[in-house]
Write a protein that holds these residues in place. Structure first.
Motif, mmCIF file in Angstrom:
data_model
loop_
_atom_site.group_PDB
_atom_site.id
_atom_site.type_symbol
_atom_site.label_atom_id
_atom_site.label_comp_id
_atom_site.label_asym_id
_atom_site.label_seq_id
_atom_site.Cartn_x
_atom_site.Cartn_y
_atom_site.Cartn_z
ATOM 1 N N UNK A 79 0.838 -1.189 0.000
ATOM 2 C CA UNK A 79 0.000 0.000 0.000
ATOM 3 C C UNK A 79 0.882 1.250 0.000
ATOM 4 N N UNK A 80 0.248 2.441 -0.030
ATOM 5 C CA UNK A 80 1.000 3.687 -0.148
ATOM 6 C C UNK A 80 1.976 3.880 1.001
ATOM 7 N N UNK A 81 1.565 3.560 2.219
ATOM 8 C CA UNK A 81 2.455 3.699 3.358
ATOM 9 C C UNK A 81 3.641 2.764 3.270
ATOM 10 N N UNK A 82 3.393 1.503 2.947
ATOM 11 C CA UNK A 82 4.479 0.539 2.783
ATOM 12 C C UNK A 82 5.382 0.945 1.639
ATOM 13 N N UNK A 83 4.812 1.546 0.612
ATOM 14 C CA UNK A 83 5.581 1.974 -0.545
ATOM 15 C C UNK A 83 6.649 2.994 -0.135
ATOM 16 N N UNK A 84 6.251 4.021 0.588
ATOM 17 C CA UNK A 84 7.202 5.055 0.983
ATOM 18 C C UNK A 84 8.250 4.498 1.940
ATOM 19 N N UNK A 85 7.826 3.653 2.857
ATOM 20 C CA UNK A 85 8.789 3.037 3.774
ATOM 21 C C UNK A 85 9.860 2.265 3.014
ATOM 22 N N UNK A 86 9.450 1.513 2.001
ATOM 23 C CA UNK A 86 10.403 0.748 1.208
ATOM 24 C C UNK A 86 11.339 1.672 0.423
ATOM 25 N N UNK A 87 10.797 2.768 -0.079
ATOM 26 C CA UNK A 87 11.632 3.705 -0.826
ATOM 27 C C UNK A 87 12.701 4.333 0.066
ATOM 28 N N UNK A 88 12.331 4.650 1.295
ATOM 29 C CA UNK A 88 13.299 5.234 2.229
ATOM 30 C C UNK A 88 14.390 4.230 2.562
ATOM 31 N N UNK A 89 13.987 2.991 2.820
ATOM 32 C CA UNK A 89 14.953 1.966 3.195
ATOM 33 C C UNK A 89 15.917 1.623 2.064
ATOM 34 N N UNK A 90 15.469 1.806 0.834
ATOM 35 C CA UNK A 90 16.278 1.379 -0.320
ATOM 36 C C UNK A 90 16.771 2.546 -1.163
ATOM 37 N N UNK A 91 16.782 3.771 -0.622
ATOM 38 C CA UNK A 91 17.060 4.936 -1.468
ATOM 39 C C UNK A 91 18.470 4.939 -2.055
ATOM 40 N N UNK A 92 19.414 4.290 -1.404
ATOM 41 C CA UNK A 92 20.763 4.235 -1.966
ATOM 42 C C UNK A 92 20.882 3.207 -3.089
ATOM 43 N N UNK A 93 19.991 2.239 -3.100
ATOM 44 C CA UNK A 93 19.922 1.230 -4.158
ATOM 45 C C UNK A 93 18.439 1.005 -4.457
#
Length: 361
Positions: A79-93
């Protein structure tokens, strides 16, 4: 029932969380500087990271691929919340090149965390999209929007001789005990939007008392929108026991029965929060040029015209015609409740923690 409303469990082209869909090849229809791929000089892959309710009508992505020579892969982490969390965790890759589905409840976080980089589209709907820009930033581009509102089952209230509720306050009255179901604000983006509607309506000093009153009046909280709408709601096709549910202002047109011309449900436009969905080029993307082309494509006339029927939201473009039934049965709220994106970003976790404590008893 004609079609299903927004946030279906299996929308067109939607996949289980974390899976990848590889499609055939493509270019921006309607804007952006042509890349070598768009000019027929290459190819390659562009990866779209999106929520699990993303979907477009058959053939649209394929036509984009044919014109650009690109291959589109779709990654859907939740969902949208999980989406942003994943983007933050993986922003370097990053998980991909372009994100679609960051909404205005999480947009400030995505920008502040640096997971998206500036890009100004030249697609047909870019000027319309600009009115939804977040704090003047050009790192996220609005693609669609809609009002999250309470929906009612007209037939249930007629059969039981009870007047339909008309406001948030009505739902705390004894005659509406055990009638309301909403998805969790923690696990559902519409649920969080409704929490913010109550913050906007009652203020930071009053929203907790409002939710305490809802709980005391028999509120049910489901894990997600699908459970609330299709299982607990009496008007969602699942013959549930509760005639008031959180959904979208655009949901009623999809409840018009066969051989009928009126929906069986209606949206309470005095209970709404406006949700805006954005796309953005991911920082550190392997194919930022392809991401720009794909973003332009989302703002093309073809995609914007498809959004109401495929994703059940309003397109940002003012140039496309909405389905005829939307004008009659899916009007937007005149004055949806609002919370400034900066306030959402500053207090989101605090509000969710307080909300969880209230509904958990």
């Amino acid at each position: 029932m004609a079609s299903t409303p927004r946030r279906t469990s299996v929308p067109v082209l939607a996949l289980a969380a974390g899976t990848v869909l590889a499609l055939a090849g493509c270019s921006a229809i309607g804007g952006g500087d042509p890349s070598p791929a768009a000019s027929g000089g290459g190819g390659g892959t562009v990866t779209l990271v999106t929520h699990d309710s993303f979907g477009l009508s058959d053939g649209l992505l394929e036509s984009f691929e044919e014109e650009s020579g690109l291959t589109v892969e779709v990654v859907q982490p939740g969902d949208a919340g999980a989406l942003v969390n994943q983007l933050v965790l993986t922003k370097d890759a990053p998980l991909g090149d372009l994100v679609f589905g960051v909404d205005n409840t999480f947009a400030s976080r995505a920008i502040d965390e640096g997971v998206v980089e500036p890009y100004t589209s030249s697609a047909p709907a870019a000027e319309d999209a600009a009115q939804y820009a977040v704090d003047g930033s050009d790192a996220l581009t609005a693609v669609d929007f809609g009002d999250v509102c309470l929906n009612v089952d007209h037939a249930w209230f007629t059969e039981h001789g009870v007047a339909e509720p008309a406001s948030l306050d009505d739902l705390t009255k004894p005659e509406y005990r055990d009638l309301l179901v909403v998805p969790s604000a923690v696990t559902s983006s519409p649920g969080l939007a409704f929490l913010l509607a109550t913050v906007g309506a009652k203020g930071e000093d009053g929203w907790q008392d409002y939710w305490t009153a809802l709980v005391a009046n028999g509120l049910k909280v489901s894990e997600g929108w699908s459970d609330a709408y299709y299982t607990d709601f009496s008007g969602g096709g699942g013959d549930g026991p509760r005639p008031v549910v959180l959904s979208y202002a655009s949901s009623p047109p999809f409840t018009v029965p066969d051989e009928a011309d009126e929906p069986t449900t209606g949206a309470l436009l005095g209970t709404c929060f406006r949700q805006v969905e954005y796309a953005g080029v991911l920082a550190n993307a392997e194919n930022p040029e392809g991401a720009q082309q794909l973003l332009d494509f989302l703002l093309s006339d073809e995609v914007q015209a498809d959004i109401p029927g495929s994703m059940y939201m309003y397109p940002v473009s003012t140039a496309v015609d909405l389905p005829e039934e939307w004008a009659r049965w899916a009007p937007l709220a005149d004055a949806p409740f609002e919370v400034a994106p900066a306030d959402v970003d500053a207090h989101r976790e605090e509000w969710l923690a307080a909300w969880s404590e209230i509904v958990a008893g």
